[in-house]
Design an enzyme around this catalytic site. Structure first.
Site, PDB file in Angstrom:
ATOM      1  N   LYS A 135      68.829 -29.539  -7.681  1.00 14.36           N
ATOM      2  CA  LYS A 135      68.147 -30.806  -7.408  1.00 14.36           C
ATOM      3  C   LYS A 135      69.048 -32.010  -7.643  1.00 14.36           C
ATOM      4  O   LYS A 135      68.683 -33.134  -7.303  1.00 14.36           O
ATOM      5  CB  LYS A 135      66.871 -30.910  -8.253  1.00 14.36           C
ATOM      6  CG  LYS A 135      65.853 -29.796  -7.971  1.00 14.36           C
ATOM      7  CD  LYS A 135      65.194 -29.921  -6.595  1.00 14.36           C
ATOM      8  CE  LYS A 135      64.141 -28.823  -6.374  1.00 14.36           C
ATOM      9  NZ  LYS A 135      63.510 -28.896  -5.049  1.00 14.36           N
TER      10      LYS A 135
ATOM     11  N   ASP B 154      72.146  13.050  10.894  1.00 12.09           N
ATOM     12  CA  ASP B 154      70.787  12.607  10.542  1.00 12.09           C
ATOM     13  C   ASP B 154      70.454  12.813   9.073  1.00 12.09           C
ATOM     14  O   ASP B 154      69.359  12.507   8.640  1.00 12.09           O
ATOM     15  CB  ASP B 154      69.762  13.402  11.361  1.00 12.09           C
ATOM     16  CG  ASP B 154      69.575  14.802  10.820  1.00 12.09           C
ATOM     17  OD1 ASP B 154      70.603  15.486  10.625  1.00 12.09           O
ATOM     18  OD2 ASP B 154      68.428  15.199  10.552  1.00 12.09           O
TER      19      ASP B 154
ATOM     20  N   ARG C  44      61.586 -30.256  -9.955  1.00 12.15           N
ATOM     21  CA  ARG C  44      61.576 -29.106 -10.844  1.00 12.15           C
ATOM     22  C   ARG C  44      62.946 -29.063 -11.495  1.00 12.15           C
ATOM     23  O   ARG C  44      63.944 -29.413 -10.857  1.00 12.15           O
ATOM     24  CB  ARG C  44      61.382 -27.849  -9.995  1.00 12.15           C
ATOM     25  CG  ARG C  44      60.375 -26.891 -10.497  1.00 12.15           C
ATOM     26  CD  ARG C  44      60.152 -25.709  -9.560  1.00 12.15           C
ATOM     27  NE  ARG C  44      61.083 -25.545  -8.478  1.00 12.15           N
ATOM     28  CZ  ARG C  44      62.290 -24.994  -8.606  1.00 12.15           C
ATOM     29  NH1 ARG C  44      62.714 -24.562  -9.786  1.00 12.15           N
ATOM     30  NH2 ARG C  44      63.063 -24.862  -7.556  1.00 12.15           N
TER      31      ARG C  44
ATOM     32  N   GLY D 241      56.382 -26.191  -4.488  1.00 13.78           N
ATOM     33  CA  GLY D 241      56.092 -26.497  -3.103  1.00 13.78           C
ATOM     34  C   GLY D 241      55.182 -25.493  -2.433  1.00 13.78           C
ATOM     35  O   GLY D 241      54.244 -25.861  -1.720  1.00 13.78           O
TER      36      GLY D 241
ATOM     37  N   ASP E  16      68.569 -28.138  -0.637  1.00 12.48           N
ATOM     38  CA  ASP E  16      67.131 -27.911  -0.791  1.00 12.48           C
ATOM     39  C   ASP E  16      66.600 -27.369   0.526  1.00 12.48           C
ATOM     40  O   ASP E  16      66.945 -27.907   1.586  1.00 12.48           O
ATOM     41  CB  ASP E  16      66.441 -29.249  -1.112  1.00 12.48           C
ATOM     42  CG  ASP E  16      65.226 -29.077  -2.025  1.00 12.48           C
ATOM     43  OD1 ASP E  16      64.641 -27.973  -2.017  1.00 12.48           O
ATOM     44  OD2 ASP E  16      64.882 -30.027  -2.731  1.00 12.48           O
TER      45      ASP E  16
ATOM     46  N   VAL F  28      58.775 -33.431  -2.131  1.00 11.08           N
ATOM     47  CA  VAL F  28      58.634 -34.698  -2.846  1.00 11.08           C
ATOM     48  C   VAL F  28      58.896 -35.856  -1.884  1.00 11.08           C
ATOM     49  O   VAL F  28      58.177 -36.857  -1.876  1.00 11.08           O
ATOM     50  CB  VAL F  28      59.590 -34.726  -4.063  1.00 11.08           C
ATOM     51  CG1 VAL F  28      59.700 -36.127  -4.644  1.00 11.08           C
ATOM     52  CG2 VAL F  28      59.115 -33.734  -5.121  1.00 11.08           C
TER      53      VAL F  28
ATOM     54  N   HIS G  27      61.459 -20.021   2.213  1.00 13.30           N
ATOM     55  CA  HIS G  27      61.302 -21.413   1.766  1.00 13.30           C
ATOM     56  C   HIS G  27      62.616 -22.057   1.349  1.00 13.30           C
ATOM     57  O   HIS G  27      62.667 -23.260   1.128  1.00 13.30           O
ATOM     58  CB  HIS G  27      60.306 -21.471   0.606  1.00 13.30           C
ATOM     59  CG  HIS G  27      58.898 -21.209   1.036  1.00 13.30           C
ATOM     60  ND1 HIS G  27      57.996 -22.204   1.288  1.00 13.30           N
ATOM     61  CD2 HIS G  27      58.255 -20.045   1.306  1.00 13.30           C
ATOM     62  CE1 HIS G  27      56.855 -21.678   1.682  1.00 13.30           C
ATOM     63  NE2 HIS G  27      56.977 -20.359   1.696  1.00 13.30           N
TER      64      HIS G  27
HETATM   65  C1  GDG Z   1      60.696 -24.568  -2.641  1.00 12.82           C
HETATM   66  C2  GDG Z   1      62.017 -24.988  -2.011  1.00 12.82           C
HETATM   67  C3  GDG Z   1      60.734 -26.292  -0.323  1.00 12.82           C
HETATM   68  C4  GDG Z   1      56.452 -31.767  -8.700  1.00 12.82           C
HETATM   69  N1  GDG Z   1      56.274 -32.287  -9.902  1.00 12.82           N
HETATM   70  C5  GDG Z   1      54.998 -32.107 -10.212  1.00 12.82           C
HETATM   71  C6  GDG Z   1      54.401 -31.467  -9.151  1.00 12.82           C
HETATM   72  N2  GDG Z   1      55.324 -31.260  -8.225  1.00 12.82           N
HETATM   73  C7  GDG Z   1      55.098 -30.652  -6.919  1.00 12.82           C
HETATM   74  C8  GDG Z   1      55.421 -31.653  -5.869  1.00 12.82           C
HETATM   75  C9  GDG Z   1      55.797 -30.799  -4.703  1.00 12.82           C
HETATM   76  C10 GDG Z   1      56.355 -29.571  -5.354  1.00 12.82           C
HETATM   77  O1  GDG Z   1      55.991 -29.599  -6.708  1.00 12.82           O
HETATM   78  C11 GDG Z   1      57.874 -29.520  -5.294  1.00 12.82           C
HETATM   79  O2  GDG Z   1      58.250 -29.106  -4.058  1.00 12.82           O
HETATM   80  P1  GDG Z   1      59.749 -29.084  -3.561  1.00 12.82           P
HETATM   81  O3  GDG Z   1      59.686 -28.922  -2.096  1.00 12.82           O
HETATM   82  O4  GDG Z   1      60.393 -30.340  -3.960  1.00 12.82           O
HETATM   83  O5  GDG Z   1      60.529 -27.940  -4.326  1.00 12.82           O
HETATM   84  P2  GDG Z   1      60.536 -26.378  -4.831  1.00 12.82           P
HETATM   85  O6  GDG Z   1      59.554 -26.168  -5.898  1.00 12.82           O
HETATM   86  O7  GDG Z   1      61.930 -26.115  -5.209  1.00 12.82           O
HETATM   87  O8  GDG Z   1      60.121 -25.463  -3.591  1.00 12.82           O
HETATM   88  C12 GDG Z   1      61.858 -26.332  -1.334  1.00 12.82           C
HETATM   89  C13 GDG Z   1      59.492 -25.726  -0.939  1.00 12.82           C
HETATM   90  O9  GDG Z   1      59.722 -24.481  -1.580  1.00 12.82           O
HETATM   91  C14 GDG Z   1      58.410 -25.528   0.100  1.00 12.82           C
HETATM   92  O10 GDG Z   1      58.844 -24.666   1.088  1.00 12.82           O
HETATM   93  O11 GDG Z   1      60.467 -27.599   0.112  1.00 12.82           O
HETATM   94  O12 GDG Z   1      63.050 -26.689  -0.705  1.00 12.82           O
HETATM   95  O13 GDG Z   1      63.024 -25.050  -2.987  1.00 12.82           O
HETATM   96  O14 GDG Z   1      54.681 -30.489  -3.945  1.00 12.82           O
HETATM   97  O15 GDG Z   1      54.293 -32.443  -5.669  1.00 12.82           O
HETATM   98  N3  GDG Z   1      53.103 -31.137  -9.135  1.00 12.82           N
HETATM   99  C15 GDG Z   1      52.389 -31.465 -10.241  1.00 12.82           C
HETATM  100  N4  GDG Z   1      52.927 -32.076 -11.329  1.00 12.82           N
HETATM  101  C16 GDG Z   1      54.224 -32.410 -11.331  1.00 12.82           C
HETATM  102  O16 GDG Z   1      54.707 -32.966 -12.310  1.00 12.82           O
HETATM  103  N5  GDG Z   1      51.079 -31.154 -10.267  1.00 12.82           N
END
Ligand code: GDG
Length: 717
Positions: A257, A659, A252, A15, A351, A356, A151
């Site tokens: 999740k 101190d 992920r 993300g 989360d 997503v 995040h």
């Molecule tokens: C943390 C927090 C918070 C997924 N599969 C593929 C792919 N993705 C991209 C998605 C989305 C991102 O990864 C996943 O974002 P999330 O928000 O679901 O989750 P986290 O990675 O856990 O992120 C979360 C985030 O930070 C932002 O603040 O929302 O809660 O845990 O953008 O599109 N991208 C590609 N291939 C994939 O197969 N290229």
């Protein structure tokens, strides 16, 4: 990414990168981070650039494999990640990992300070891997403005406080000018923790935490997606009517999740509604992540098995219910999958936000898709028109799925239209702008003066003091009642401080006890106020009304201490001063040329150790004392019992102010029994057991004046 031994940049999934990459490209700036490879496997490149992003510099902070395992896989991902997501049982507590975490945070801060030079730029620090970085950076680059964004969720105080380092981490975050969270709940949890664990004054209307003489802004900034990218990628996919209804999950690999629970829900759906067999297909995209962490490998195996079992149970000729990609898709493939999904199943157990869900919404221009969303995702606060589910209950998720699959077109479109309208106007650019605007406001807020600081401490002490009729004020001398000066002989009480001590002395509700490393004769001569009790020589000699006492074992070290002092003098270090006391000897190197200080200190330490004296470090002074388990802490407990009886806590409050590192022994000894205040800047102190902080001896005097005047009447503010 590795290319030979050098590093090639590549966009990583997740993300944060999805959100910030477009912004940094548009604005230019420096991205400071870890390359993703252990230091041993790469040659150092100072700064890297991507051919398509010339305005962005990437600075790699190299990490050794040991640091990686303790800092990243260890403290970040096995301690903070599970705890912040309420997986208390998976949270590992390991002090060694914590120390590496703090050190690595300091290194990130140092790399940032180097990149900054003396520029007054804004530094935006991201996420739970860098909670301590603002603390270190404030010291290394005081001119920079610091903003922090978390995040992941910030948990409720009752969960957060399970961490042994909860206070240090809070202090780390509060060194920022502005701290941002996705949703209101996380911000509230953070304010609760600052209030309860650090005793900060919190202004909930203005969302401010008063900490360390500054007002730290706390903001709510729900992250979002690059809507233009989503629209563009969606437009590239031809719309194909599906014979089989498509349900999609994209995550992920992570236990937060809820993939296992989601598979259970699919199984439940097929059990309860056999008519869906052959008519639906569930696709799960699972992006590999944290494979070095054992539990993730186990989770992967469990998911593989569950998919296999469900497919084995329900597959029929030409139809399998679950399609499963355990790999990363490229962005175009990902949006093709979103576009073709009739239902997106976004059911994390917890989360921070979940991007997503927002990406899926923007992939449905006709508005026919249905979003099933966990109420435990931060996104649920905004995406209220989704079908909400509680993700732990497969029955409830199966019911929601059935509802989604049988939802009339009008309802689907109405819901999706509302969701799309929200995401379109709340995209990642709006997030960045909102955050930076709030951070700018926070930076321009004027700092608070020392006086209100002592007022805040007074406010917290008042109710506690009011519960007993008397108070013992245990005060260190140098650096607490007087500023630190070049020569110990010149550290004298100011007339104002002397007057305050005399007032305190005259108040029958106050017992005044001075606790110092100085020898008894020396401190007595300097203070010279009748009726005070002195705990001198770090507690080895104690005298006052009705008490004259010396530590028996310490007396046997007098000769050794004397010889050691002579030997230290014989070192003839230019600018150094050897202070010979009865039971201890201090080697002051404040006057030594800064370049020669560390060598001077090392030489003195060698002499002290050879004589088997215990070495403690003060402010540019190394002190040798008898190797006896007796310190300011043990002495203070002893003197309180002598003067007020063994049950003193039942009728007396004990307030210790100091101190120095030697005062930390007293802070620890009194912890829970009394209260302690450390004089100094908590941002520059490694660790302290003190309950409160005051900036300097002037603020101490201010506080003492208040104690001295109000203690007998109990009329405190
Ligand atoms: C943390 C927090 C918070 C997924 N599969 C593929 C792919 N993705 C991209 C998605 C989305 C991102 O990864 C996943 O974002 P999330 O928000 O679901 O989750 P986290 O990675 O856990 O992120 C979360 C985030 O930070 C932002 O603040 O929302 O809660 O845990 O953008 O599109 N991208 C590609 N291939 C994939 O197969 N290229």
């Amino acid at each position: 990414m590795r290319e030979g031994r050098s590093v090639r940049l590549e966009r990583s999934p997740g993300g944060l990168v999805s959100a910030l990459d477009p912004v940094l490209r548009a604005r230019g700036g420096t991205w400071i981070g870890w390359s993703g490879l252990p230091r041993e496997e790469t040659t150092a490149d100072a700064a890297l650039a991507l051919p398509d992003a010339p305005g962005v510099r990437y600075v790699d902070v190299p990490l050794t494999s040991h640091e990686l395992s303790a800092y990243y896989h260890g403290f970040s991902n096995r301690t903070l990640w599970p705890l912040f997501h309420y997986f208390v049982g998976r949270t590992e507590i390991d002090g060694a990992n914590w120390r590496v975490y703090d050190r690595v945070n300091e290194r990130f801060a140092a790399a940032t300070a180097t990149a900054l030079g003396d520029r007054e730029a804004m530094v935006w620090i991201h996420d739970y891997q860098l909670l301590r970085a603002p603390h270190h950076l404030r010291r290394l680059a005081p001119q920079a403005s610091l903003a922090f964004f978390l995040h992941v969720p910030f948990p409720a105080v009752d969960v957060y406080r399970l961490l042994p380092w909860s206070r240090e981490l809070l202090r780390g975050m509060l060194a920022s000018d502005h701290v941002g969270f996705h949703i209101h709940r996380y911000a509230t949890n953070f304010l609760d923790s600052a209030e309860e664990l650090l005793g900060c004054t919190v202004d909930r209307d203005r969302q401010l935490v008063h900490f360390d003489g500054r007002a730290v802004g706390v903001g709510i900034h729900p992250i979002s997606i690059d809507v233009d990218e989503a629209v563009r990628l969606t437009a590239q996919v031809p719309r194909q009517p599906n014979a089989t209804r498509q349900i999609l999950g994209v995550d992920r690999l992570d236990y937060t999740k809820g993939v296992i629970e989601r598979l259970d829900a699919i199984e439940r759906l097929l059990e309860r509604y056999p008519s869906y067999r052959r008519r639906i297909r569930f696709t799960q995209v699972l992006v590999p992540s944290r494979e070095h962490v054992r539990t993730y490998a186990e989770l992967k195996r469990e998911i593989d098995e569950r998919v296999g079992r469900i497919n084995g149970r329900f597959s029929e000729d030409g139809w399998t219910p679950i399609r499963y990609f355990a790999r990363s898709l490229d962005r175009a493939e990902l949006f093709a999958a979103y576009r073709g999904a009739d239902v997106a199943l976004v059911t994390p157990l917890r989360d921070g936000m979940n991007l997503v869900a927002k990406e899926y919404v923007m992939s449905q221009p006709e508005g026919d898709g249905v979003l099933v969303l966990s109420e435990l995702a931060g996104a649920a606060d905004e995406l209220q028109e989704a079908l909400m589910v509680t993700p732990f209950d497969p029955d409830a998720v199966a019911t929601a799925l059935h509802r989604a699959l049988s939802m009339p077109a009008d309802e689907r479109r109405a819901r999706m239209a509302a969701l799309r309208a929200h995401v379109r106007t709340h995209d990642v650019h709006a997030w960045v702008e909102g955050f930076l605007r709030a951070a700018d406001v926070a930076t321009q807020r004027p700092p608070q003066a020392a006086e209100p600081r002592s007022r805040a401490v007074r406010g917290r002490l008042a109710p506690w003091l009011a519960e007993r009729s008397r108070v013992a004020l245990l005060l260190d001398y140098d650096g607490t009642l007087t500023p630190i000066v070049d020569h110990p002989d010149r550290a004298l009480l100011s007339p104002e401080t002397r007057a305050v001590l005399e007032d305190a002395r005259r108040n029958p509700a106050v017992d005044l006890i001075l606790v110092t490393g100085r020898g008894l004769d020396d401190i007595r001569a300097k203070v010279d106020i009748a009726g005070i009790t002195y705990v001198a020589s770090h507690g080895f000699e104690i005298a006052g009304p009705g008490i004259t006492w010396r530590h028996g074992a310490a007396a046997r070290w007098e000769a050794v201490v004397g010889e050691t002092a002579a030997e230290l003098e014989a070192l003839r270090v230019a600018g150094a001063l050897v202070e010979r006391k009865r039971y201890t000897v201090a080697f002051h190197y404040r006057g030594v040329d800064p370049a020669a200080r560390s060598a001077a200190r090392a030489a003195a330490e060698a002499v002290l150790r050879k004589r088997r004296l215990k070495v403690t470090d003060g402010k540019l002074v190394a002190e040798g004392r008898p190797p006896i388990a007796w310190d300011k802490g043990s002495a203070v407990l002893w003197v309180l019992a002598q003067r007020h009886g063994a049950d003193w806590p039942a009728h007396l409050r004990a307030l210790y102010i100091g101190d120095d590192v030697t005062d930390e022994d007293a802070f620890r000894a009194l912890h829970g029994l009394g209260r302690s205040i450390r004089v100094g800047d908590p941002r520059t102190l490694a660790e302290s057991a003190a309950d409160e902080f005051l900036p300097d001896p002037d603020a101490v005097r201010d506080l003492l004046r208040w104690c001295a005047s109000g203690a007998s009447s109990g009329q405190r503010e």
